[in-house]
Design a protein around this motif. Structure first.
Motif: not given
Length: 85
Positions: A15-41
């Motif tokens: 499952d792939e998603k693209e997100k435009e953000a200022m920082s890695l942390k902000k991008a991860v926080m915005s997409v983490q609800g879409d994934y149920k896995d423990r780790f994402i790449s």
């Protein structure tokens, strides 16, 4: 001024998603609800122009309330008691 970067996220299922953000942390926080896995790449281009690909553990930025942990432990104890009967 900070530069918006494109972050590409995916999990083991593909499952792939693209997100435009200022920082890695902000991008991860915005997409983490879409994934149920423990780790994402994640793959992105750093400020210095270097291509970076890494694995990120989620959730990031959430507080784990002690009451929730206690409730889970109580439920596990109840289930173990019922299993013994």
């Amino acid at each position: 001024m900070s530069k918006m970067r494109m972050f590409k996220f995916w999990n083991e299922n593909g499952d792939e998603k693209e997100k435009e953000a200022m920082s890695l942390k902000k991008a991860v926080m915005s997409v983490q609800g879409d994934y149920k896995d423990r780790f994402i790449s994640v793959e992105y281009v750093s400020k210095k122009g270097k291509q970076i690909s890494q694995s990120v553990e989620i959730p990031i930025g959430r507080k784990i309330r002690q009451a929730i942990i206690a409730d889970k432990q109580k439920a596990a104890l109840r289930a173990a008691k019922e299993a013994r009967r």
